[in-house]
Every structure is written in C-alpha cells, then in structure tokens.
Motif scaffolding. Structure first.
Motif: not given
Length: 496
Positions: A33-59
C-alpha cells in the motif's frame, strides 16, 4: 542490510508465486500500500524529495569519510586513492542523489506559466549537505593509506547545491529560465544514459567530467540563462553563463542543443564552450591541514551525439487478462536501447586565473604555480562512448545493462610530455572501461528496491597516480599499469 535482503527475498517470492499461479502480476504490487499522495502540490508549488539508502560491497576502495560517506564507486577519479582494501558498508544515493526541493509551475495568463526549481543534495547518513570540496580538504596531504572517501564535485555545501532557477514558459514561445542550472550537456546525458546517471552503476553519473564538458565543477552553471523551444517533433536550446568566482567556471560559457523524436526514436546533439573552468587536483597535492584547494584551470570545448529507441511490446499474456477492457488498462512492456558519444577538448585558459574560489566558496591555492594555468600545454582529449539496453515489464520490474568506455590521448602537461609511457604520468594515453547490470522493482509510484553490480578498470595514463603505478606519490610507486574495482549494491529508494 539484513532487512533489505529480507524485503528483496519477499518481493521475489511473491513475484514467483504470482507467475506460477498464472495470476495478474499487478496483484503483487497491490499488496504494498502506498500511503503517500501522488504529489504534494499547493498553488502551483510542488514539494519533492528522494531518499536512497542501501548496502554495498566493493573489492577495491576506501573507507567512508565523515563528509562524503558514500563509496567512491569507480576509479575514473581525481582522488586516485584505491589501495586494494575491500569495503562492506551501508551506503547512500547509489541510484539517485538523495535530495529535497520544490518546483513551480503556476499558470499566469494567455498561455504563460511561471516555472522554477530549487533543490539541494544531502547525505542521509550524516545529515549534512553534499560537499565534495570539503572531503578533499579533510584528506589534504594524507598518504593514500590514511585517506577516506573524497571527490571533486560541484556540490560543495551550498544551500542549493543542485539547481536554483526561475522563469517563464509558454507552449508557443518556449521556456526561458535564469539562475543556477544544469548544463545542456548534463541534461542530455541524463536523458540518454541507460543507467539514468546512477552514481553506483554509471560513469556518466558518478563522474561529472562528461556533464561538465571536461570539468566536474562546471556541470551546473551559475549566473546562467537557458532557453528551450519545442517545434513539433524538434527541440532546440541555447544556454549562456557569464561565470565568475565561486561558480566552478571563471569565464563565460555557452551551449547549443538540437534534438528530435519520431515514434520510438529520439536523438540529440550538443555543443558546449567553457572558459576558465575549475579542475580540482587530488588531495595528495595539497599540504597537510591545508584550507585551500589546488586546481588546474582550462578552456573546454565539447560536442556530443546521443540517441535511444523504445519499442512498446504490449502487456502481459492474454491469459492473465481475460477481458479486452482489462488488457486496455494494462501498460505495455518496453524495451529500449541507448548509445552516445562525447568528444571533450581541454586547453590552457585564454585568460589565466591567478586566484579565486571554487564552487561553494572554497578558496583556491594561490602560488607561483597555482592555480595551474599550464596543465594543458597541448590539448587533452577525452572520448566517451556508451551503450546499453533496458527491459521494463508492465508489472514493475526493469533490468538494465550498460557499457562505458573512455579514451584519453597523450598530451603535454606543464610543458612536460609523457616520455616513458604506460602509467608513468597522468598525461600519458589511457583507457577506462565499465560494465554494469541493474535490476529495479517499482512497487509503487513512491517506492522501489534495486540490486546491481558493476566492474570498472583504468589503464596506463588514466591509472597513473594510483598506488602501485609508476606515477604514485609518497612511496607507493610500483610497476602496475592498471587499477580495477567491482561493486555490488542493493537498496531502496523513496520518492515524493
């Protein structure tokens, strides 16, 4: 990392079960289930954000730093501090720079709209703004075995280290914006890179050299105006910046772009000219405890051509969608191929820079030889080639493969040519090769999980300066002529 693996396994098992039972694969996604609305827009102004997290192994890499806490994913870099140490770590921004911002699209009158965008990249592991310049100072003068992650970047702790611009748009007359903006070259490779400028899996994403037309700090232009016009299937654009200190480019710059699309095919060609661009040197070239940055200055000329073709392959099998109405609602599978070429020419500046600031206000080292206005006694030429393919299933999974290659000529730096050849000097000819594979599963408009692997290798002049090569410093010189590393990354991305 365990939670990420558990989630990935759960997704994989549900996908397998769905296909084994020959049911609608959308049912798998519907359980998330997606709890977020399609966009956070008010009076032509849209808030956006990206959170990218993970794990890695490098030789082959370096420990995470307190400023740049992500990995140095590939060895096409100024830092040259890979010492054969394997790294297992939490990481961030592997697919996309974690960021927050707002964008504006507000209708005015007579078909005109006010448009704008402001965003800034951040490190979600430390809570700090992205700041590559600070990471170099943190490692200033340290031998390779004592260094941690550091990298040249145009994101140097500014309040808005991404873009900050505003302007007007009209479907009939085009769009004009003014402020701090992506170069036309950076916009272009973003649209035609099969890995969409991923830091972990794309040379074009991790290194700003291509997007900055030779200089990472010039990938985004301060004090700039950009105009883009659409005429049916044809798109054309022009961009100008007057440059200045604290902007990554001291002189002016201009760019031109022409592109078009027909059916599933689209293509674009770019031309860029930059004067007085900043190229930060490796941290080993700075004095211990230095608060200034050593840099080369260059005039850059770039031209590029890139294209892609997308086939719409229809939805999933009719057995899954017994009615025509249900099939009509189902998006198609897509298969895309990508290819591109960029030619970069760096020359000594026509107007030497004797002092000033890099991006973010970091002071450049000023001495008899710095900033270095003779680092390209003869022109340095880099040729970038890339190609890739991406298959996107309508039910959310995509698989992408890509190959990147760079060729560097043998040029003369500070009046001293490459004589011994191989990896004896950084101005000897050299090559870079990278191959990447990525699987990304979009569970909703706002959430996806991914896993992938990449292998990259530099040889001869592009490997010079790394520990174990003849051009290395501080007693780490050797006879090697190549350096390579492999990275394996998994994670998730949340977008609003």
């Amino acid at each position: 990392m365990k939670r990420t693996l558990v989630l990935a396994l759960a997704i994989a098992s549900q996908v397998a079960a769905a296909h084994a039972a020959d049911v609608d694969p959308f049912a798998v996604k519907s359980q998330f289930k997606d709890p977020l609305p399609d966009s956070l827009t008010w009076q032509g102004v849209t808030l956006f954000a990206t959170l990218d997290l993970g794990a890695a192994y490098q030789t082959n890499g370096r420990p995470l730093g307190s400023v740049v806490s992500g990995l140095e994913y590939i060895p096409f870099t100024t830092t040259r501090n890979y010492t054969g140490q394997s790294i297992s770590t939490i990481t961030h921004s592997a697919l996309e720079q974690s960021k927050i911002g707002v964008k504006i699209d507000e209708p005015l009158a007579f078909g005109w709209s006010a448009v704008g965008r402001a965003d800034t990249g951040f490190d979600p592991l430390t809570g700090k703004l992205s700041d590559g310049c600070s990471s170099i100072l943190q490692n200033a003068g340290l031998v390779y075995t004592q260094q941690n992650s550091n990298a040249d970047s145009g994101r140097c702790g500014q309040a808005f280290n991404g873009v900050l611009y505003g302007g007007l748009s009209n479907k009939q007359y085009g769009t004009l914006t003014i402020g701090r903006q992506n170069s036309l070259q950076l916009d272009g490779i973003g649209a035609y890179d099969p890995m969409a400028l991923s830091y972990a899996f794309s040379l074009l994403g991790y290194s700003g050299t291509n997007g900055g037309s030779g200089s990472t700090q010039a990938a985004r232009w301060n004090n700039s105006a950009k105009y883009v016009y659409d005429f049916g299937p044809i798109t054309a654009g022009a961009m100008y910046s007057n440059g200045g200190s604290n902007s990554g480019m001291f002189g002016n710059g201009y760019g031109l772009m022409v592109g078009g699309h027909y059916g599933g095919f689209s293509a674009q060609v770019n031309y860029t000219k930059e004067h007085g661009a900043v190229n930060l040197q490796s941290a080993v070239n700075d004095a211990v405890g230095s608060q200034t940055l050593a840099a080369n200055i260059s005039d850059n000329t770039t031209w590029s051509a890139m294209a892609k073709y997308t086939w719409q392959l229809g939805g999933s099998s009719p057995a899954s969608y017994p009615t025509k109405a249900r099939m009509a609602e189902t998006p198609s599978d897509k298969f895309s191929i990508f290819a591109g070429y960029t030619h970069v020419d760096q020359a000594n500046p026509s107007s030497p820079v004797l002092f000033g600031d890099a991006a973010g206000g970091y002071v450049l080292t000023s001495s008899a030889t710095l900033p270095d206005n003779d680092a390209f006694t003869t022109d340095k030429v880099l040729q970038f080639f890339w190609a890739g393919a991406k298959y996107e299933w309508a039910w959310g999974l995509s698989v992408t493969g890509a190959y990147y290659h760079v060729n560097q000529n043998s040029y003369v730096a500070d009046g001293a040519p490459c004589v011994a050849g191989g990896a004896s000097k950084t101005d000897c000819s050299g090559n870079y090769d990278q191959v990447s594979l990525l699987a990304d599963y979009v569970l909703s408009k706002h959430f996806d999980v991914y896993a992938g692997a990449t292998y990259a290798r530099v040889t001869n002049g592009l490997a010079s300066g790394f520990p174990g090569t003849p051009g290395a410093k501080f007693g780490f010189a050797g006879t090697g002529t190549s350096v390579d590393t492999a990275s394996f990354v998994t994670g998730f991305r949340v977008k609003i």
